[in-house]
Scaffold this motif. Structure first.
Motif: not given
Length: 362
Positions: A100-124
């Protein structure tokens, strides 16, 4: 921050910063530890940022952003990249389908930026994102006896056989997920994921229960992956077009458009990237960034180097001009002096598995 610091301290670890996380660098006697992993089995703590993606549209949302196809079945994973508009690698990541979910593993320095970017790209879309980096302990088990090690402590099924497939079960009293590694050290390997509050018990089980495993830190990890010919994000991947690295396992050219795909596809179709990643053997260990020369001409630079414990000689990965003659008499600059070097086929050391990231240009 490590989730099992006291455990590492008890074994005499020294610590350093890995992408903003404090993790063990070494436990002393690194040469003996390195050989123990190559000959039997060792265990280490990994640093990952972990993003959880939920909602009915989670598969399509992530699939549209990355370079590989998101697996549709529970228990499957993939290795992929996030690219910039010029086709350079912004981050690499693993995507695991956990039902029921995806787990996305990133370099630790990149997860915060990726989270913010994907949050901004969620529309409907029906997509929910959360940063779960502090909720899990993530450990790696590597060596020719890694499968035997996991079998000796894992209850609930057999160890996964295919790269980036995973199963759930228990170690002692605790639930864990066991993922088959994609050969990064050149040895059999598994990733063990557990809740952070039981991580000390799980890591203790991996070290001391069943078949014993030697603990090792980041220094040995980097040395093992160098011998295996595995490019890492921090030293080889960041900002580089994947075709230059021969990084075929992260790309699916049959899928729809993602940022940077046009550039990558154009290079692929031309069949001639500007540079390529090669192995070098040199007379001394160069620094990262050291120039590589063919005669008087500069033909590239070293990305990572070290003294190979198994070969007992200096080895390096280098980005050089595409099509460089394998027989060329090269030099690399070490402490202001030029020392002899030559191209060496990868991997430098053949173990019980092969890295999926080995450069491939065919």
């Amino acid at each position: 921050m490590t989730v099992v610091r006291e455990f590492h301290e008890d074994y005499g670890a020294t610590f350093g910063d890995i992408g903003g996380r404090t993790l063990p660098l070494e436990y002393g006697r690194s040469a003996r530890t390195h050989r123990a992993v190559r000959n039997v089995v060792g265990a280490t703590e990994h640093a990952y940022g972990i993003l959880v993606v939920e909602g009915d549209d989670r598969l399509d949302f992530v699939d549209n952003a990355i370079t590989n196809e998101v697996p549709a079945e529970d228990g499957e994973g993939c290795y992929a990249l996030l690219l910039d508009p010029q086709g350079g690698i912004r981050t690499d990541l693993y995507v695991l389908n956990a039902g029921e979910k995806l787990l996305v593993f990133t370099p630790p320095s990149k997860v915060e930026d990726l989270h913010e970017e994907w949050e901004e790209n969620v529309f409907i879309q029906d997509v929910e994102l959360s940063d779960a980096s502090d909720a899990f302990g993530v450990f790696g088990v590597y060596g020719p006896k890694a499968t035997e090690k996991i079998a000796s402590v894992f209850n609930g099924g057999s160890s996964p056989e295919a790269h980036l497939s995973f199963v759930r079960g228990r170690m002692g009293d605790h639930g864990v997920t066991v993922l088959r590694d994609d050969g990064l050290t050149g040895e059999e390997g598994f990733i063990v994921v557990c809740a952070a509050d039981v991580a000390e018990d799980v890591f203790g089980t991996l070290i001391t229960n069943g078949l014993n495993a030697v603990p090792f830190g980041r220094d040995v990890w980097e040395a093992l992956t160098l011998e295996a010919g595995t490019p890492l994000f921090e030293s080889e991947l960041e900002g580089v077009v994947p075709n230059v690295l021969g990084l075929r396992n992260a790309l699916d050219f049959e899928k729809g458009c993602y940022v940077g795909q046009e550039v990558v596809s154009r290079v692929e179709n031309q069949g001639r990237p500007s540079r390529q990643l090669v192995g070098l053997v040199a007379d001394a260990v160069p620094e990262s960034g050291a120039a590589v020369f063919d005669g008087d001409a500069s033909v590239g630079e070293v990305t990572r180097a070290g003294e190979s414990e198994m070969r007992e000689e200096p080895i390096a990965l280098a980005l050089v001009d595409y099509g460089l003659d394998d027989e060329a008499d090269l030099t690399v600059r070490v402490d202001g002096e030029e020392v002899d070097a030559h191209v060496e086929p990868l991997p430098f050391v053949e173990g019980s598995d092969e890295s999926d990231r080995l450069p491939r240009y065919d």
